[in-house]
Design a protein around this motif. Structure first.
Motif, PDB file in Angstrom:
ATOM      1  N   LEU A 122       0.816  -1.208   0.000  1.00 15.65           N
ATOM      2  CA  LEU A 122       0.000   0.000   0.000  1.00 15.65           C
ATOM      3  C   LEU A 122       0.856   1.266   0.000  1.00 15.65           C
ATOM      4  O   LEU A 122       0.447   2.296  -0.525  1.00 15.65           O
ATOM      5  CB  LEU A 122      -0.912   0.014   1.235  1.00 15.65           C
ATOM      6  N   ALA A 123       2.029   1.199   0.611  1.00 15.00           N
ATOM      7  CA  ALA A 123       2.893   2.371   0.745  1.00 15.00           C
ATOM      8  C   ALA A 123       4.034   2.308  -0.257  1.00 15.00           C
ATOM      9  O   ALA A 123       4.464   1.231  -0.664  1.00 15.00           O
ATOM     10  CB  ALA A 123       3.451   2.454   2.167  1.00 15.00           C
ATOM     11  N   MET A 124       4.517   3.476  -0.653  1.00 11.96           N
ATOM     12  CA  MET A 124       5.676   3.529  -1.540  1.00 11.96           C
ATOM     13  C   MET A 124       6.533   4.726  -1.163  1.00 11.96           C
ATOM     14  O   MET A 124       6.031   5.730  -0.635  1.00 11.96           O
ATOM     15  CB  MET A 124       5.249   3.628  -2.999  1.00 11.96           C
ATOM     16  N   PRO A 125       7.847   4.649  -1.400  1.00  7.20           N
ATOM     17  CA  PRO A 125       8.716   5.791  -1.104  1.00  7.20           C
ATOM     18  C   PRO A 125       8.533   6.881  -2.151  1.00  7.20           C
ATOM     19  O   PRO A 125       7.859   6.686  -3.164  1.00  7.20           O
ATOM     20  CB  PRO A 125      10.123   5.185  -1.170  1.00  7.20           C
ATOM     21  N   GLY A 126       9.136   8.034  -1.910  1.00  7.70           N
ATOM     22  CA  GLY A 126       9.066   9.125  -2.867  1.00  7.70           C
ATOM     23  C   GLY A 126       9.878   8.837  -4.108  1.00  7.70           C
ATOM     24  O   GLY A 126      10.430   7.740  -4.277  1.00  7.70           O
ATOM     25  N   PRO A 127       9.968   9.816  -5.006  1.00  4.54           N
ATOM     26  CA  PRO A 127      10.714   9.617  -6.253  1.00  4.54           C
ATOM     27  C   PRO A 127      12.165   9.239  -5.985  1.00  4.54           C
ATOM     28  O   PRO A 127      12.756   9.657  -4.992  1.00  4.54           O
ATOM     29  CB  PRO A 127      10.625  10.986  -6.940  1.00  4.54           C
ATOM     30  N   SER A 128      12.729   8.454  -6.870  1.00  4.75           N
ATOM     31  CA  SER A 128      14.134   8.063  -6.721  1.00  4.75           C
ATOM     32  C   SER A 128      15.020   9.298  -6.827  1.00  4.75           C
ATOM     33  O   SER A 128      14.784  10.172  -7.671  1.00  4.75           O
ATOM     34  CB  SER A 128      14.536   7.053  -7.803  1.00  4.75           C
ATOM     35  N   PRO A 129      16.034   9.402  -5.966  1.00  3.92           N
ATOM     36  CA  PRO A 129      16.933  10.555  -6.033  1.00  3.92           C
ATOM     37  C   PRO A 129      17.834  10.474  -7.258  1.00  3.92           C
ATOM     38  O   PRO A 129      17.922   9.429  -7.915  1.00  3.92           O
ATOM     39  CB  PRO A 129      17.741  10.431  -4.739  1.00  3.92           C
ATOM     40  N   ALA A 130      18.492  11.582  -7.546  1.00  2.00           N
ATOM     41  CA  ALA A 130      19.480  11.574  -8.622  1.00  2.00           C
ATOM     42  C   ALA A 130      20.606  10.616  -8.250  1.00  2.00           C
ATOM     43  O   ALA A 130      20.823  10.326  -7.068  1.00  2.00           O
ATOM     44  CB  ALA A 130      20.028  12.985  -8.824  1.00  2.00           C
ATOM     45  N   PRO A 131      21.335  10.100  -9.231  1.00  2.47           N
ATOM     46  CA  PRO A 131      22.432   9.163  -8.925  1.00  2.47           C
ATOM     47  C   PRO A 131      23.429   9.773  -7.931  1.00  2.47           C
ATOM     48  O   PRO A 131      23.764  10.955  -8.021  1.00  2.47           O
ATOM     49  CB  PRO A 131      23.078   8.932 -10.294  1.00  2.47           C
ATOM     50  N   PHE A 132      23.862   8.963  -6.992  1.00  7.57           N
ATOM     51  CA  PHE A 132      24.818   9.438  -6.005  1.00  7.57           C
ATOM     52  C   PHE A 132      26.212   9.546  -6.622  1.00  7.57           C
ATOM     53  O   PHE A 132      26.562   8.756  -7.502  1.00  7.57           O
ATOM     54  CB  PHE A 132      24.876   8.487  -4.804  1.00  7.57           C
ATOM     55  N   PRO A 133      27.014  10.509  -6.176  1.00  8.94           N
ATOM     56  CA  PRO A 133      28.399  10.585  -6.668  1.00  8.94           C
ATOM     57  C   PRO A 133      29.155   9.297  -6.326  1.00  8.94           C
ATOM     58  O   PRO A 133      28.879   8.650  -5.315  1.00  8.94           O
ATOM     59  CB  PRO A 133      28.975  11.781  -5.902  1.00  8.94           C
ATOM     60  N   ASP A 134      30.079   8.915  -7.181  1.00  7.28           N
ATOM     61  CA  ASP A 134      30.871   7.706  -6.940  1.00  7.28           C
ATOM     62  C   ASP A 134      31.796   7.901  -5.740  1.00  7.28           C
ATOM     63  O   ASP A 134      32.308   8.997  -5.496  1.00  7.28           O
ATOM     64  CB  ASP A 134      31.701   7.362  -8.175  1.00  7.28           C
ATOM     65  N   ASN A 135      31.998   6.831  -5.007  1.00  5.80           N
ATOM     66  CA  ASN A 135      32.915   6.858  -3.869  1.00  5.80           C
ATOM     67  C   ASN A 135      34.299   6.366  -4.286  1.00  5.80           C
ATOM     68  O   ASN A 135      34.414   5.433  -5.089  1.00  5.80           O
ATOM     69  CB  ASN A 135      32.400   5.977  -2.735  1.00  5.80           C
ATOM     70  N   VAL A 136      35.319   6.987  -3.733  1.00  4.74           N
ATOM     71  CA  VAL A 136      36.679   6.488  -3.913  1.00  4.74           C
ATOM     72  C   VAL A 136      36.909   5.312  -2.965  1.00  4.74           C
ATOM     73  O   VAL A 136      37.459   4.276  -3.335  1.00  4.74           O
ATOM     74  CB  VAL A 136      37.717   7.602  -3.651  1.00  4.74           C
ATOM     75  N   VAL A 137      36.458   5.479  -1.733  1.00  5.23           N
ATOM     76  CA  VAL A 137      36.558   4.432  -0.710  1.00  5.23           C
ATOM     77  C   VAL A 137      35.220   3.708  -0.622  1.00  5.23           C
ATOM     78  O   VAL A 137      34.174   4.340  -0.444  1.00  5.23           O
ATOM     79  CB  VAL A 137      36.920   5.033   0.665  1.00  5.23           C
ATOM     80  N   GLU A 138      35.205   2.393  -0.752  1.00  5.96           N
ATOM     81  CA  GLU A 138      33.963   1.633  -0.712  1.00  5.96           C
ATOM     82  C   GLU A 138      33.302   1.743   0.659  1.00  5.96           C
ATOM     83  O   GLU A 138      33.974   1.734   1.693  1.00  5.96           O
ATOM     84  CB  GLU A 138      34.229   0.160  -1.040  1.00  5.96           C
ATOM     85  N   LEU A 139      31.969   1.826   0.639  1.00  6.37           N
ATOM     86  CA  LEU A 139      31.242   1.940   1.900  1.00  6.37           C
ATOM     87  C   LEU A 139      31.466   0.726   2.793  1.00  6.37           C
ATOM     88  O   LEU A 139      31.401   0.834   4.018  1.00  6.37           O
ATOM     89  CB  LEU A 139      29.745   2.113   1.634  1.00  6.37           C
ATOM     90  N   ASP A 140      31.731  -0.430   2.182  1.00 12.46           N
ATOM     91  CA  ASP A 140      31.945  -1.627   2.994  1.00 12.46           C
ATOM     92  C   ASP A 140      33.184  -1.475   3.882  1.00 12.46           C
ATOM     93  O   ASP A 140      33.230  -2.035   4.982  1.00 12.46           O
ATOM     94  CB  ASP A 140      32.092  -2.856   2.099  1.00 12.46           C
ATOM     95  N   ARG A 141      34.190  -0.754   3.424  1.00  8.14           N
ATOM     96  CA  ARG A 141      35.370  -0.516   4.263  1.00  8.14           C
ATOM     97  C   ARG A 141      35.016   0.384   5.442  1.00  8.14           C
ATOM     98  O   ARG A 141      35.523   0.193   6.555  1.00  8.14           O
ATOM     99  CB  ARG A 141      36.484   0.113   3.430  1.00  8.14           C
TER     100      ARG A 141
END
Length: 236
Positions: A122-141
Motif C-alpha cells: 500500500l505504501a511507496m517511497p518518494g521519487p528516486s533521487p538523482a544518482p549518487f556521486p561515486d565513492n573512492v573508498v567503498e562503503l563496505d570498508r
C-alpha cells in the motif's frame, strides 16, 4: 488463540525483552492464566527453545535464538516493505543486495494470503533521487571500521576541493537524498562532524577508539537534535 499461535506469541514477546519477565506479566500480555504460561514455557523448553529462568525469577530468551518472521501484522509488513524499497533507492550495492535477499526470505516464510503485501504494498517511497556521486573508498570498508570501532585517518576534500587530513572515530553512515555521509567524532574539532563519503579520498585504519560506540551513537543523536533545534530557531 490456538496453542500453537500462543506459543509463537510467547516466543515473540520473549525475543523482544532484554530482561527477565515474570509469568504474571506474560499472562497479562496474552490474556491467560499464570498456570498456562508455566505450561507453555515448559513446552517451549521441551521443543529446544532456549528459555532461561523460572517461577519467581522471570523468563528470558537466550540471545542469538532466531525466530522466523511468521507473525508480522499487515502494518508491520507494510513498514518493512517501505524500508526495503527505500534501501533499494538509496543504498549501495551491498545493501541493495541485502534488501533483495531479505525480501526473498520473508516471502518464503509468509502464508500465501500475506504474499500480496510483498508484491502490491500500500505504501511507496518518494521519487528516486538523482544518482549518487561515486565513492573512492567503498562503503563496505567504512562499515567494517564502524563495526570494529577503529579510528580512521582520512584525507578529505571539501566543496572547494581543498584537502585536509583528519583522525575520526566512525559512528554511522547516513543515506541522504543527494549524498551519503559518514558521521564521526573528529579529533581535530573535538566534536561530531559529517563527511560526504564521495569526498573521502583515502582511509588508513588505526587502533580502536577509546569509547563505546553505543555511547557515541547516543551522543551523536543528541548533537543532531540540538543542531536541528538551533536551525529551526534561526529560521524563526
Amino acid at each position: 488463540m490456538s496453542r500453537s499461535g500462543r506459543l509463537l506469541s510467547l516466543m515473540e514477546i520473549l525475543r523482544t525483552r532484554r530482561r527477565p519477565v515474570t509469568a504474571a506479566w506474560l499472562a497479562g500480555e496474552l490474556s491467560v492464566s499464570e498456570r498456562t504460561i508455566y505450561r507453555d514455557v515448559a513446552e517451549l523448553m521441551a521443543q529446544g527453545v532456549p528459555v532461561e529462568g523460572g517461577a519467581g525469577v522471570g523468563y528470558l530468551l537466550r540471545p542469538g535464538y532466531f525466530l522466523p518472521p511468521l507473525m508480522f501484522a499487515r502494518e508491520e509488513l507494510e513498514a518493512i516493505m517501505l524500508g526495503l524499497r527505500y534501501v533499494d533507492q538509496r543504498g549501495d550495492a551491498v545493501l541493495k543486495a541485502a534488501a533483495s535477499a531479505a525480501k526473498a526470505k520473508i516471502g518464503a516464510v509468509l502464508p500465501p494470503d500475506a504474499g500480496v503485501t510483498l508484491d502490491l504494498p500500500l505504501a511507496m517511497p518518494g521519487p528516486s533521487p538523482a544518482p549518487f556521486p561515486d565513492n573512492v573508498v567503498e562503503l563496505d570498508r567504512l562499515r567494517a571500521a564502524i563495526r570494529a570501532q577503529r579510528r580512521l585517518e582520512i584525507v578529505y576534500a571539501d566543496a572547494a576541493g581543498h584537502h585536509s587530513q583528519r583522525m575520526v572515530w566512525p559512528v554511522q553512515i547516513g543515506f541522504m537524498d543527494s549524498a551519503r555521509v559518514l558521521a564521526a567524532w573528529c579529533e581535530l574539532r573535538q566534536d561530531f562532524r559529517t563527511f560526504r563519503t564521495d569526498r573521502i579520498l583515502s582511509i588508513v585504519e588505526g587502533s580502536q577508539y577509546p569509547a563505546r560506540r553505543a555511547e557515541l551513537v547516543r551522543r551523536l543523536h543528541e548533537h543532531l537534535a540540538l543542531s536541528s533545534q538551533a536551525q529551526s530557531a534561526d529560521k524563526n
